[in-house]
Every structure is written in C-alpha cells, then in structure tokens.
Design an enzyme around this catalytic site. Structure first.
Site, PDB file in Angstrom:
ATOM      1  N   ASN A 145       0.822  -1.204   0.000  1.00  0.00           N
ATOM      2  CA  ASN A 145       0.000   0.000   0.000  1.00  0.00           C
ATOM      3  C   ASN A 145       0.861   1.262   0.000  1.00  0.00           C
ATOM      4  O   ASN A 145       1.048   1.901  -1.033  1.00  0.00           O
ATOM      5  CB  ASN A 145      -0.953  -0.038   1.202  1.00  0.00           C
ATOM      6  N   ASP A 146       1.425   1.591   1.148  1.00  0.00           N
ATOM      7  CA  ASP A 146       2.173   2.842   1.246  1.00  0.00           C
ATOM      8  C   ASP A 146       3.350   2.926   0.273  1.00  0.00           C
ATOM      9  O   ASP A 146       3.678   4.003  -0.206  1.00  0.00           O
ATOM     10  CB  ASP A 146       2.701   3.017   2.676  1.00  0.00           C
ATOM     11  N   VAL A 147       3.964   1.784  -0.027  1.00  0.00           N
ATOM     12  CA  VAL A 147       5.169   1.818  -0.865  1.00  0.00           C
ATOM     13  C   VAL A 147       4.855   2.124  -2.326  1.00  0.00           C
ATOM     14  O   VAL A 147       5.765   2.300  -3.130  1.00  0.00           O
ATOM     15  CB  VAL A 147       5.977   0.496  -0.781  1.00  0.00           C
TER      16      VAL A 147
END
Lengths: 482, 117
Positions: free
Chosen positions: A403-405
C-alpha cells in the site's frame, strides 16, 4: 603447564572463530557464495563452543566444588537450547521469519544480560570500568530481551494493535532514567558507599526490572509497518550487548562478533529509516499515523473493482508485467501461487519482473526470501532504484498486498505523512491492478491516491484466492485455444 | 579470567572501533536481496554469546549464579543453533535462472514446507 596449554587452545579457537565469522559474512555479498559463508561461520561456532569447555581447567576456587553440577547444567542447556532451536529453525514457515529473527535477537540479548547478572551477583567484576561496562551491556541486553519479546508478539499477531496512551514518552523516559539511577546505586555500593536502603542484590534485580520494563514500553506503541526498523535496532542492541559483555569477560571473540553485528544492525536500521524518509528517532518516539488525520477528502473519484480473471487475461496478453509484492502476500502465504501464475505468463512470452521496496513486509528483505522460497530465480527480482524507471514503459503493474510503498502521494502531496518517502512508481504503468483484502485503508490510515487513479483497477480478496482464480483463467484460455 | 592477554580499556576500544568499521564495510556490500538472511546470519554470529554463558556457568558458585548461567547458555545455544538453521535454509533457496535453464515451469514439483498458521 596444562593450564597454560588450555588457555592457548581457547585463544586460538576464539581467534579462528572470529576470523571465520568475518569471512562468512564477507561471503554474503553475493547469493552465489552466501550458502558457503554461513557454513564457514558455523565451523567457527562449533570450534569456539568446544574450546570453551577448556575453561573448566581454570575455574575459580569457589566454583571448584560445583564443577560436576555445572558441567551437567551446561550440557543440558546446550542440548535443550541447541537441539530445540535447531528443529524449530528447520521447520518454521518462511512467512514467520520476522518473528524468528525477533526471537533470536531476544535470546542473544537475554544471554548477554544473564552474563552481566552472574557477574554482578557474584561480584566478579574488578574496577569501575568493568562494572560500568557490565551494567551498560546488561541494560542493553535486558532491553533487547523484553523489547524483542513484544516485537515477536506483534509480528506473530498475539498483540494486534500498537498500545498508545497520553504521556507515554514521559513514562518511557522515567523507566530509562530509573534504570540509570539504579545502576548508579549499584556502582556506589561497589565503591563502598553504605546506607543504600536495600541490599545490593535487590538493587540488581530492580536494575534489570527497570531495563526490561523500558524495553516493553518502548516497543508497545510501534506499529506493524515500522517493524523492519525495530527488528534492525534490536539486532544492533544485541550485538552491542554481546560485545560489551565480551569486554567484561576479556574475550576478544565476543567483542569482535558483537561489534560486527552491532554495526550491521545499525547499517540496516539506517537503510530502513531512509527508505521511509524518517529519522530513527521519529520511528521510535512518535506515533506514526496519528499526525495528520485531516486530509481524507482530498481525492476525488472512487475505487474501481474488477474481476480476477479479467485482470489475468489482460496480463496474459500484455508484453511486460512488473509485480510489486507487499506484506499482504506473506499474510496470505500466496508466494507459491504467485510464481505458478508468473510461470504461466512466462510461458506465454510475457516479460515478468518483481519490484521490491526496501521496507516491503515486516523485515528487511522479507519479500526476496518468500520469492526465493517459491522458486523465483533471483535475477527476476529487482530493487527500487534498479527498476523504478521501467514502470513507465510497462504494460501492467500488479500490486499484491502493498500500500504505502506505491502511494504517489509520497511524491507530490506535501501534507501527506509519507511525503518524501521513496516509492515504487507503479502508478506510471499503463494499467495497474491492485490485489487487496478489502476497501479499508492500510496500516498507516493514509488514503492511497493510486487506488483512485484512472489507470488502476482493484481486485478484492485474499491474495491466495485471487491468484488461484487468475491461474484458472489463464489455463482456461490455453485449453480453449487447444 | 586468567587470560594471558589482559586488555586495557584502550586496547578494547581499538578492537571495538576496528570491528565496527569492518562490520560496516562488509555488511554494506551485502545486496538488499539478502537482507533477511544477513540479519538471521548476524543473529547466528551473536550466538557466540553462548561461550560467555559457558564461562559464567562454569564459574558459578551459588544456586542463583547457576540458575542464571544455565539460562544464559540455554538462550545462547538456542540463538546460535536456530540462527544457523534458518539462515542455511534461506540461503539454499536463492537460485538463478541459469542454474535451471528453460525449466522455469518445472520446479513446481519441489517440496515446500508451507505451514499455515
């Protein structure tokens, strides 16, 4: 004469062990030589442990009557600890590796702390320097033991949520200062100061209690996605504790091995923190995700779901696919199914690469190990800097449980808590598919702009179940053509 | 310890300094793909603490010292043996495509120890 000989043998074995450790770690600079490296280091360990039985020739006068009991205890501990851990290590699932590393960090820290405790209770240390180093090493070891235990509980899912409360930093600082103060009391008592309220032995217990409490408190508030940093830090702590206790015991092999591990842990900590664009202090002392809650409405549009088989067929007819795995792949134990799917794509002459973000998963390099376990050759696996430019010329990016990456907000949105973090440019591919358990936000609670972008479709479901559907879809095509 | 080479504080600091530099440089050359086995491998290396545990246990003269010494050896031995076992297992998994030319779709037959938890 005999005693001198035994000391020479111990010295030689330890020197040999230190050399073999360094050589073994050096071999780790390539996956081709690394398997030999660990075996070389293993020989060093066996030699050092075998030689340490020669210490029996030079035990303290006070310990001489207990020598048979002590030998029995030592052999029992070696057998239970060694054989038990060996079998667990041989069997444990690759997806559980972060937990295992946390356990080993804790064990090493606990052993170093225990050595400090024996030295303190027995009053074996000589001089202020030795006592201070013993206390320092003991404190770090105890913090590493209890902190790693909490890290293990979080990674294993025993502890589900980071525990945060008001004034937490204050409580943590108090615990740390208390252990420093108690260390001062122990030092004073060794220097002959009297009237310290409690017997020295009691103070020693309090000292270790405070240090362990600090380890627990420090680790409790840290969230799942920050685990790579935490594991690396405890790796460094344990190395440091072992090195310091090595000085106390005047054993250069422990000093060198401990310090090398300390440096390694520190280096990995720095790499992990950089990959998140945060300082180490920021990871440890601020509660990530609670900083900005103001901006959920900034993104317009909606997530567009699609069918697993449609996505699979699109990939089958693409010329290039880059796969971005994340923690969701590990959580679903889907690595084997993923490679099965990839092999179908390869058979259809699709070019496939894997793109790994440094902090994907729960520890440094976790994704690489899972892919290797599934049988993915490592020349198909690329790290962030080596592959990021390729996304723009790629037909499909398949994001699995990450997700964040891959959140483009890190590039553009200055108000985002992850702004400035280096990300994988999955959004630049012509088409993006995201396999995700559900519509909810990820760990950090940040909305991912990628999921709303026009070239992105969501495939909801457990990664393993989705990949099975994808495999069936592509196989179905083959059957229809034949 | 009646060691022949009694170390002064400064010699110890030199050892620490050089070991830290050597560690930093050696570890800096390890590619990111091997970071997990590197970490479990360095877990294994700090398992050398078991030697210190043995020394402490052999010189223990009270029940308390024996108990803590036993604990130290138990943890140290587990640390070393477990760290070795997982690192060895992981490193054996890393293969290139050259090693198995054009059989990319055949090694699904390999046995995997995938444990559901």
């Amino acid at each position: 004469m005999f005693i001198l000989g035994s000391q020479l043998l111990i010295g030689a074995a330890d020197l040999c062990a230190a050399f073999l450790f360094m050589f073994g770690l050096k071999q780790m600079s390539s996956p081709a030589t690394a398997p030999k490296g660990i075996k070389v280091a293993g020989v060093g360990m066996v030699a050092a442990v075998a030689a340490s039985f020669l210490y029996l020739f030079t035990v303290d006068a006070a310990a001489r009557p207990h020598i048979l009991v002590n030998i029995g205890l030592a052999v029992t501990a070696l057998l239970i600890g060694g054989v038990g851990a060996w079998f667990v290590g041989r069997k444990v699932a690759m997806t559980a590796m972060p937990q295992m590393v946390a356990i080993y960090n804790g064990m090493g820290g606990g052993a170093a702390g225990s050595i400090a405790a024996v030295e303190l209770f027995g009053g074996h240390t000589q001089g202020v320097t030795q006592l201070v180093v013993t206390l320092l090493g003991g404190c770090i070891g105890a913090v590493s033991l209890s902190g790693s235990a909490i890290a293990w509980a979080k990674l294993d899912g025993v502890l589900k949520k980071p525990l945060r409360f008001k004034g937490q930093q204050f409580v943590n600082a108090t615990a740390l200062l208390a252990s420093v103060a108690v260390a001062g009391v122990i030092l004073a008592s060794a220097l002959g100061v009297t009237g310290l309220l409690l017997p020295t032995a009691t103070w020693i217990w309090i000292f270790f209690g405070c240090a362990m409490l600090f380890g627990i408190l420090m680790t409790l508030p840290i969230g799942g996605a920050d685990m790579p940093v935490v594991i690396s830090i405890y790796n460094a702590f344990t190395g440091l504790a072992v090195g310091l206790e090595g000085f106390v015991l005047q054993n250069p092999a422990l000093m060198i091995a401990g310090m090398v591990v300390g440096a390694a842990g520190l280096l990995l900590t720095v790499i992990m923190a950089k990959a998140m664009n945060r300082s180490i202090a920021n990871v440890l002392f601020t509660n990530f995700g609670t900083v900005t809650k103001a901006k959920p409405g900034a993104i317009k549009g909606s997530e567009r779901p699609t069918d697993a088989s449609d996505a699979a067929i699109k990939m089958r007819y693409a010329s290039s696919v880059i796969i971005v795995p994340g923690y969701g792949l590990a959580a679903a134990h889907a690595q084997q199914k993923l490679y099965e799917f990839v092999k179908l794509l390869l058979a259809a002459k699709v070019s496939v690469k894997f793109a790994i973000h440094p902090v994907a998963g729960r520890m440094p390099g976790q994704m690489d190990v899972l892919l290797a376990e599934a049988g993915v050759p490592y020349d198909m696996i690329f790290q962030l800097d080596d592959i990021n430019d390729d996304f723009a010329t790629t037909d499909v990016a398949l994001v699995i449980g990450a997700n964040d990456v891959v959140n483009p907000a890190a590039r553009a949105d200055k108000s985002s808590p992850i702004f400035g973090m280096p990300i994988l440019n999955a959004d630049k591919a012509k088409q993006v598919y995201v396999i995700k358990r559900g519509q909810g936000k990820g760990y950090s609670g940040i909305v991912n702009a990628l999921f709303y972008s026009p070239n992105c479709n969501m495939v909801y479901g457990d990664a393993q179940a989705v990949l099975i559907k994808m495999i069936e879809a592509v196989r179905g095509l083959g059957a229809a053509a034949a | 310890m009646n060691f022949d080479i009694a170390m002064t504080g400064f010699v110890a600091l030199y050892i620490f300094m050089l070991a830290a530099f050597a560690g930093w440089v050696i570890i800096g050359n390890v590619p990111a793909i091997l970071h997990t086995p590197l970490m479990s491998g360095s877990n294994f290396v700090h398992g050398i603490v078991v030697v210190g545990g043995l020394f402490a246990l052999f010189n223990a003269s009270t029940v308390l010292e024996q108990a803590i010494g036993f604990f130290a050896v138990l943890l140290g031995a587990g640390n070393a043996a477990g760290g070795y076992a997982v690192t060895d297992r992981m490193l054996a998994m890393f293969k290139t495509s050259d090693a198995k030319p054009k059989t990319a779709h055949h090694h699904g037959a390999r046995v995997h120890h995938l444990k559901k938890s």
